[in-house]
Design a protein around this motif. Structure first.
Motif, PDB file in Angstrom:
ATOM      1  N   ASP A 146      -0.645  -1.409  -6.137  1.00  7.24           N
ATOM      2  CA  ASP A 146      -0.594  -1.903  -7.515  1.00  7.24           C
ATOM      3  C   ASP A 146      -1.037  -3.354  -7.562  1.00  7.24           C
ATOM      4  O   ASP A 146      -0.759  -4.130  -6.636  1.00  7.24           O
ATOM      5  CB  ASP A 146       0.818  -1.778  -8.086  1.00  7.24           C
ATOM      6  N   VAL A 184      -3.473   3.270  -2.215  1.00  7.72           N
ATOM      7  CA  VAL A 184      -3.661   2.280  -3.267  1.00  7.72           C
ATOM      8  C   VAL A 184      -2.544   1.247  -3.208  1.00  7.72           C
ATOM      9  O   VAL A 184      -1.518   1.458  -2.562  1.00  7.72           O
ATOM     10  CB  VAL A 184      -3.689   2.938  -4.673  1.00  7.72           C
ATOM     11  N   TRP A 211      -4.427  -0.900 -10.219  1.00  8.13           N
ATOM     12  CA  TRP A 211      -4.281  -0.797  -8.774  1.00  8.13           C
ATOM     13  C   TRP A 211      -5.594  -1.084  -8.058  1.00  8.13           C
ATOM     14  O   TRP A 211      -6.650  -1.121  -8.668  1.00  8.13           O
ATOM     15  CB  TRP A 211      -3.751   0.573  -8.359  1.00  8.13           C
ATOM     16  N   LYS A 244       0.835  -1.204   0.000  1.00  8.97           N
ATOM     17  CA  LYS A 244       0.000   0.000   0.000  1.00  8.97           C
ATOM     18  C   LYS A 244       0.865   1.247   0.000  1.00  8.97           C
ATOM     19  O   LYS A 244       1.936   1.272   0.605  1.00  8.97           O
ATOM     20  CB  LYS A 244      -0.892   0.029   1.254  1.00  8.97           C
TER      21      LYS A 244
END
Length: 106
Positions: free
Chosen positions: A65, A63, A77, A51
């Motif tokens: 990936d 977010v 993501w 994260k």
């Protein structure tokens, strides 16, 4: 007689690993790093990276990936956290970039 075909889905553009179902598309009007992207409620056969906070077009989000679990190509993501109230609906959802996925069974 019509052929029996499985559900419409999206696959990794590199190795054709199945990564999402068409029925899980929430929106096709998102922007990814490399152009147009789709918002999905679920994704499969992916790995989720660490994260991190990113400033996106709609504000600050946490977010991670997501990559194809077979070939490791980054597909988009996952929204882990949205800091603005109007963006909370994205939490737990996935962005897959149109340039990184292909249609199957259409």
């Amino acid at each position: 007689m019509a052929e029996l075909v499985g559900p419409r889905l999206y696959s990794c553009c590199n190795c054709r690993n199945h990564v999402a179902l068409h029925d899980d598309v929430i929106s096709k009007s998102f922007q990814g790093r490399n152009g147009r992207a789709f918002l999905f409620s679920h994704a499969m056969n992916i790995t989720v990276g660490p994260k991190e906070d990113r400033h996106l077009m709609t504000g600050l989000h946490t977010v991670a990936d997501v990559s194809c679990c077979d070939c490791r190509v980054v597909l988009g993501w996952k929204y882990e956290r949205a800091y603005e109230e109007t963006q909370k609906y994205k939490e737990g959802k996935f962005i897959l970039e149109k340039s990184r996925i292909v249609k199957e069974n259409w």
